[in-house]
Enzyme design. Structure first.
Site, PDB file in Angstrom:
ATOM      1  N   GLN A  20       9.743  -7.649 -40.369  1.00  0.00           N
ATOM      2  CA  GLN A  20       9.264  -6.841 -41.492  1.00  0.00           C
ATOM      3  C   GLN A  20       8.077  -5.968 -41.081  1.00  0.00           C
ATOM      4  OE1 GLN A  20      10.032 -10.207 -42.360  1.00  0.00           O
ATOM      5  NE2 GLN A  20      11.435 -10.008 -44.086  1.00  0.00           N
ATOM      6  N   HIS A  21       8.036  -5.582 -39.789  1.00  0.00           N
ATOM      7  CA  HIS A  21       6.958  -4.674 -39.371  1.00  0.00           C
ATOM      8  C   HIS A  21       7.107  -3.344 -40.104  1.00  0.00           C
ATOM      9  CE1 HIS A  21      10.125  -3.023 -36.803  1.00  0.00           C
ATOM     10  NE2 HIS A  21       9.354  -1.979 -36.572  1.00  0.00           N
ATOM     11  N   ARG A  22       8.341  -3.006 -40.460  1.00  0.00           N
ATOM     12  CA  ARG A  22       8.650  -1.900 -41.365  1.00  0.00           C
ATOM     13  C   ARG A  22       9.547  -2.467 -42.457  1.00  0.00           C
ATOM     14  NH1 ARG A  22       5.856   2.989 -40.362  1.00  0.00           N
ATOM     15  NH2 ARG A  22       6.186   3.733 -38.241  1.00  0.00           N
ATOM     16  N   LYS A  52      16.955  -3.597 -42.501  1.00  0.00           N
ATOM     17  CA  LYS A  52      18.219  -2.846 -42.523  1.00  0.00           C
ATOM     18  C   LYS A  52      19.207  -3.437 -41.544  1.00  0.00           C
ATOM     19  CE  LYS A  52      20.424   0.794 -44.128  1.00  0.00           C
ATOM     20  NZ  LYS A  52      21.665   0.015 -44.160  1.00  0.00           N
ATOM     21  N   ASP A  81      13.804   5.914 -34.162  1.00  0.00           N
ATOM     22  CA  ASP A  81      12.776   6.287 -35.141  1.00  0.00           C
ATOM     23  C   ASP A  81      13.255   6.184 -36.586  1.00  0.00           C
ATOM     24  OD1 ASP A  81      10.617   6.868 -33.373  1.00  0.00           O
ATOM     25  OD2 ASP A  81      11.618   8.723 -32.814  1.00  0.00           O
ATOM     26  N   LYS A 125      20.619  -8.590 -40.611  1.00  0.00           N
ATOM     27  CA  LYS A 125      22.079  -8.648 -40.467  1.00  0.00           C
ATOM     28  C   LYS A 125      22.613  -9.751 -41.360  1.00  0.00           C
ATOM     29  CE  LYS A 125      25.094  -6.295 -38.023  1.00  0.00           C
ATOM     30  NZ  LYS A 125      24.993  -4.835 -37.795  1.00  0.00           N
ATOM     31  N   SER A 144      31.872   8.501 -40.260  1.00  0.00           N
ATOM     32  CA  SER A 144      32.080   8.816 -38.838  1.00  0.00           C
ATOM     33  C   SER A 144      30.798   8.722 -38.013  1.00  0.00           C
ATOM     34  CB  SER A 144      32.655  10.230 -38.709  1.00  0.00           C
ATOM     35  OG  SER A 144      31.735  11.194 -39.212  1.00  0.00           O
ATOM     36  N   LYS A 168      18.356   9.947 -49.606  1.00  0.00           N
ATOM     37  CA  LYS A 168      19.054  10.684 -50.664  1.00  0.00           C
ATOM     38  C   LYS A 168      19.002   9.909 -51.977  1.00  0.00           C
ATOM     39  CE  LYS A 168      23.710  12.170 -52.033  1.00  0.00           C
ATOM     40  NZ  LYS A 168      25.135  12.267 -51.617  1.00  0.00           N
ATOM     41  N   SER A 193      21.211  15.496 -53.569  1.00  0.00           N
ATOM     42  CA  SER A 193      21.919  15.581 -52.305  1.00  0.00           C
ATOM     43  C   SER A 193      21.272  16.629 -51.408  1.00  0.00           C
ATOM     44  CB  SER A 193      23.393  15.920 -52.524  1.00  0.00           C
ATOM     45  OG  SER A 193      23.517  17.158 -53.196  1.00  0.00           O
TER      46      SER A 193
END
Length: 530
Positions: A112-114, A118, A147, A154, A241, A415, A421
């Site tokens: 959790q440094h950032r 994700k 970056d 995960k 993609s 977004k 968008s």
């Protein structure tokens, strides 16, 4: 090995010269091949940790003793490597048959440094805690490498998704989402999942809907709790993609560099190069498409039910169409079925885009490819990589090569938070500006050179300009941002290779870049309640 022991291992000082650094290991190749996935990831980072520590200590300008600098650096590096949190849940679901079944699932938050964390969620019968922790660690390094300001995470659900109906998969996905939400393992600012093996935009849509209708009620940013969603649910053009496209940019960056091609006895450029794909899923398919369009030739495709081969080349569009109609690549009229292990077949570029630990020491000894581009996570074992380096094979590592997916996931998350968008606010303005530019050029030329009654000099835009005259669409912006991200990251890796005399060891270079960035975050932010 503990970072503390690693850093203090040399009595002459902190380190030997960088040229003589090797992974700290006396184990045999066989033992390295048998390492668990989590241990494998940590061991891969060992050499980079040893190198970067020396650099971080030398660059520390604080007026403190060398011992204090060493203690601080080794403390932060020890903090980076372990997995912070692991959630293991068991929950029941009713099968369509009426039978009740207990499902096992995990979510690991490595760092959790950032924030948010994700990483994808996979549906696989082979998933386990060790795998999830390893993949979460890879995500931390991968995010830092390109970056993307996220920590690594995960998730995995231990099922074979092909053995469940759509309704059953929906029940499993929604229930797992609730379990994550109850424990604080999902949320726009906490932890943002994405698709992975066995999942796609359908499952991400179920996750977004479940969260928004329960824990996210009243939260305007609720749909940013997950990425890889369908467009109507807040998804972004180009996400499907993205991983394959990003892999293409990675391969192109290195194969166009004469410095690297000379080391692997390959001529620069993609045109005419042969490649083999392992895994004709999302990553494999899109990698194949972009390489094919760039002039490379696919000579083989490996799938779970068999392999196909054609030295004259396989058309990705035709193969995709055949697979979609029949459910398999076997029997495709444009290639022959083969029992040969295509991981060791003749080709210039090998793309493992299936599971982890596919290229072992035994396989590596027979690999004929000059470049291995890791589309999957952890496809190459430590023992295999040692052998590949000895054979002068360029391995483009997973924490860079397949980072296209998380890069575009980051764009989707932005977004969702911006609630608009990309391109919507600028599209019409850019189109009008381009037409005004053409009109201005035409009038300037006519005033200077036109004569006679007609007095017109028609300005005809080129085909390329016509394609862009309407301004950049969301997909254009996403693809451009992805291309720039991957090319910039590749250049940083090349600089690290030169600075530390790493030869073809791109994996160490990638870990060096990632570790330095993560360390800088901790150094600037400090340690909470530390």
């Amino acid at each position: 090995m503990s970072i503390v022991r690693l850093l203090r291992s040399s009595q002459r000082g902190l380190f030997q010269s960088i040229q003589h650094v090797r992974p700290s290991s006396t184990s045999s190749l066989e033992e390295d091949d048998k390492l668990g996935f989590s241990d494998m990831v940590l061991k891969f980072s060992e050499k980079a940790t040893k190198i970067v520590a020396k650099k971080l200590i030398s660059e520390d300008t604080r007026k403190i003793s060398e011992e204090e600098k060493l203690n601080y650096v080794e403390g932060v590096l020890d903090l980076i490597l372990p997995c912070n949190h692991v959630l293991h849940v068991s929950f029941p679901i009713h099968r369509d048959s009426g039978k009740m079944e207990t499902i096992q699932a995990w979510r690991a938050q490595h760092s959790q440094h950032r924030t948010p964390c994700k990483g994808g969620i996979r549906f696989s019968p082979d998933v386990n805690e060790d795998e999830v922790k390893a993949l979460a660690a890879l995500m931390t390094f991968k995010n830092a490498m390109v970056d993307v300001p996220f920590g690594g995470a995960k998730g995995g659900v231990k099922i074979d998704h092909k053995q469940y109906s759509v309704k059953e998969l929906e029940r499993i996905t929604r229930r797992f989402t609730m379990e994550l939400a109850k424990k604080g393992f999902i949320g726009p600012g906490l932890d943002v999942p994405a698709p992975d093996m066995g999942t796609g935009e359908r499952e991400m849509s179920w996750i977004a809907d479940t969260y928004a209708m329960t824990h996210g009620v009243g939260d305007i940013n609720a749909h940013a709790c997950v990425t890889g969603k369908p467009i109507p649910q807040g998804g972004i053009h180009g996400r499907t993609s993205a991983t394959g496209r990003g892999l293409f940019y990675c391969v192109r960056s290195f194969i166009n560099e004469a410095e690297y091609c000379s080391q692997i006895s390959l001529t620069p450029g993609l045109v005419g190069k042969s490649f083999i794909i392992q895994g004709f899923g999302n990553v494999g398919l899109h990698s194949m498409r972009y390489l094919y369009r760039a002039g490379a030739k696919c000579v083989g495709v490996m799938e779970y039910d068999g392999n196909i081969w054609n030295p004259e080349g396989i058309d990705p569009k035709d193969l995709e169409e055949y697979r979609n109609n029949t459910g398999s690549i076997l029997g495709f009229p444009g290639a022959e079925v083969t029992d040969e292990n295509l991981l060791t077949a003749e080709c210039d570029i090998l793309i493992p885009a299936a599971g982890e630990k596919q290229i072992t020491a035994d396989v590596a000894r027979d690999v004929k490819a000059k470049i291995i581009a890791e589309g999957a996570n952890g496809p190459t074992t430590i023992a295999a990589e040692k052998i590949l380096h000895e054979k002068n094979v360029l391995v483009i590592p997973d924490l860079f090569c397949n980072a296209g997916g998380v890069t575009v996931s980051y764009f989707e998350w932005l977004k969702n938070l911006n609630h608009v968008s990309f391109g919507r606010l600028t599209w019409k303005h850019e189109e009008d500006s381009n037409y005004h530019l053409l009109d201005s050029v035409q009038k300037s030329l006519e005033s200077k050179f036109a004569s006679g009654k007609d007095g017109t000099i028609p300005i005809v835009p080129s085909y390329a300009f016509k394609q862009r005259i309407s301004g950049a669409s969301e997909k254009d912006i996403v693809n451009s941002g992805l291309e720039w991200t991957m090319e910039r990251s590749a250049k940083r890796m090349m600089v690290a290779v030169r600075d530390y005399n790493l030869g073809l060891d791109l994996r160490t270079a990638a870990y060096l870049c990632a570790l330095e960035k993560i360390y800088t975050v901790y150094k600037v932010a400090g340690i909470t309640f530390g």
